[in-house]
Structures are given as C-alpha cells and as structure tokens.
Design a protein around this motif. Structure first.
Motif, PDB file in Angstrom:
ATOM      1  N   ILE A  34     -19.467 -25.209  13.746  1.00 46.85           N
ATOM      2  CA  ILE A  34     -19.695 -26.289  14.705  1.00 46.85           C
ATOM      3  C   ILE A  34     -19.007 -27.568  14.228  1.00 46.85           C
ATOM      4  O   ILE A  34     -18.372 -28.279  15.009  1.00 46.85           O
ATOM      5  N   SER A  40     -18.625 -24.352  19.877  1.00 44.04           N
ATOM      6  CA  SER A  40     -19.097 -25.491  20.663  1.00 44.04           C
ATOM      7  C   SER A  40     -20.542 -25.266  21.087  1.00 44.04           C
ATOM      8  O   SER A  40     -20.944 -24.142  21.396  1.00 44.04           O
ATOM      9  N   LEU A  41     -21.304 -26.336  21.087  1.00 46.79           N
ATOM     10  CA  LEU A  41     -22.686 -26.260  21.547  1.00 46.79           C
ATOM     11  C   LEU A  41     -22.800 -26.444  23.048  1.00 46.79           C
ATOM     12  O   LEU A  41     -23.897 -26.402  23.605  1.00 46.79           O
ATOM     13  N   ASP A  42     -21.664 -26.646  23.731  1.00 51.08           N
ATOM     14  CA  ASP A  42     -21.686 -26.798  25.190  1.00 51.08           C
ATOM     15  C   ASP A  42     -22.083 -25.495  25.879  1.00 51.08           C
ATOM     16  O   ASP A  42     -22.664 -25.505  26.951  1.00 51.08           O
ATOM     17  N   THR A  43     -21.728 -24.371  25.275  1.00 49.77           N
ATOM     18  CA  THR A  43     -22.099 -23.068  25.834  1.00 49.77           C
ATOM     19  C   THR A  43     -23.070 -22.382  24.866  1.00 49.77           C
ATOM     20  O   THR A  43     -22.667 -21.809  23.868  1.00 49.77           O
ATOM     21  N   PRO A  44     -24.364 -22.472  25.150  1.00 48.75           N
ATOM     22  CA  PRO A  44     -25.347 -21.900  24.223  1.00 48.75           C
ATOM     23  C   PRO A  44     -25.269 -20.380  24.120  1.00 48.75           C
ATOM     24  O   PRO A  44     -25.744 -19.811  23.152  1.00 48.75           O
TER      25      PRO A  44
END
Length: 85
Positions: A34, A40-44
């Motif tokens: 990360i 990316s943390l946009d798509t869990p």
C-alpha cells in the motif's frame, strides 16, 4: 475436514507466537504494498484477494515449518504419544 487438519498442524508446528509473527510479516508486506502504491485501498476487493492469498501461505509455512526446522537445526519434532502397557 482438510482445513481442520491444516489448521491443527499449523497451530502445533508454529504455536501462537509463531503464528503471530507470520501474520505480522504478512501484515507488513500488505502495508509495504500500500505504501509503495502497488496496492490501492480504493478497491477493497483487491485487498480481500491479497488476504485470501496470504492465508494459504500461512498454512503452508505452518505445515512445512517442522521440516524447515529439522533441516536447519537437525532437531526432530516428536508428537506426544501415550502408550498403554
């Protein structure tokens, strides 16, 4: 039943402390991915896939740890077996 066998073997081989160390190592790998932008943390859902990929790795380390330890140290792990005489 297969999962129970893998979980029990991992628990007996690594123990609680060893399992926590492996989980901490994998957690730091996720943090690094990360931090460097590889994940990316946009798509869990992607994070879920990474976690699902690391669970079998934890079980694989637990299953093979006795063999690795024997090769490195020469010590053999022996199960406690009760004999009725």
């Amino acid at each position: 039943m297969g999962w129970a066998i893998y979980l029990r073997a991992t628990a007996r081989s690594l123990g609680l402390f060893g399992s926590l160390l492996v989980v901490a190592l994998f957690g730091s790998l996720i943090w690094a991915m990360i931090f460097y932008g590889w994940l990316s943390l946009d798509t869990p859902s992607v994070l879920g896939y990474v976690a699902l990929a690391l669970l079998p790795l934890l079980l694989a380390v637990g299953i093979s740890w006795s063999h690795i330890r024997r090769r490195i140290t020469g010590q053999i792990d022996v199960d406690d077996v009760e004999t009725d005489i």
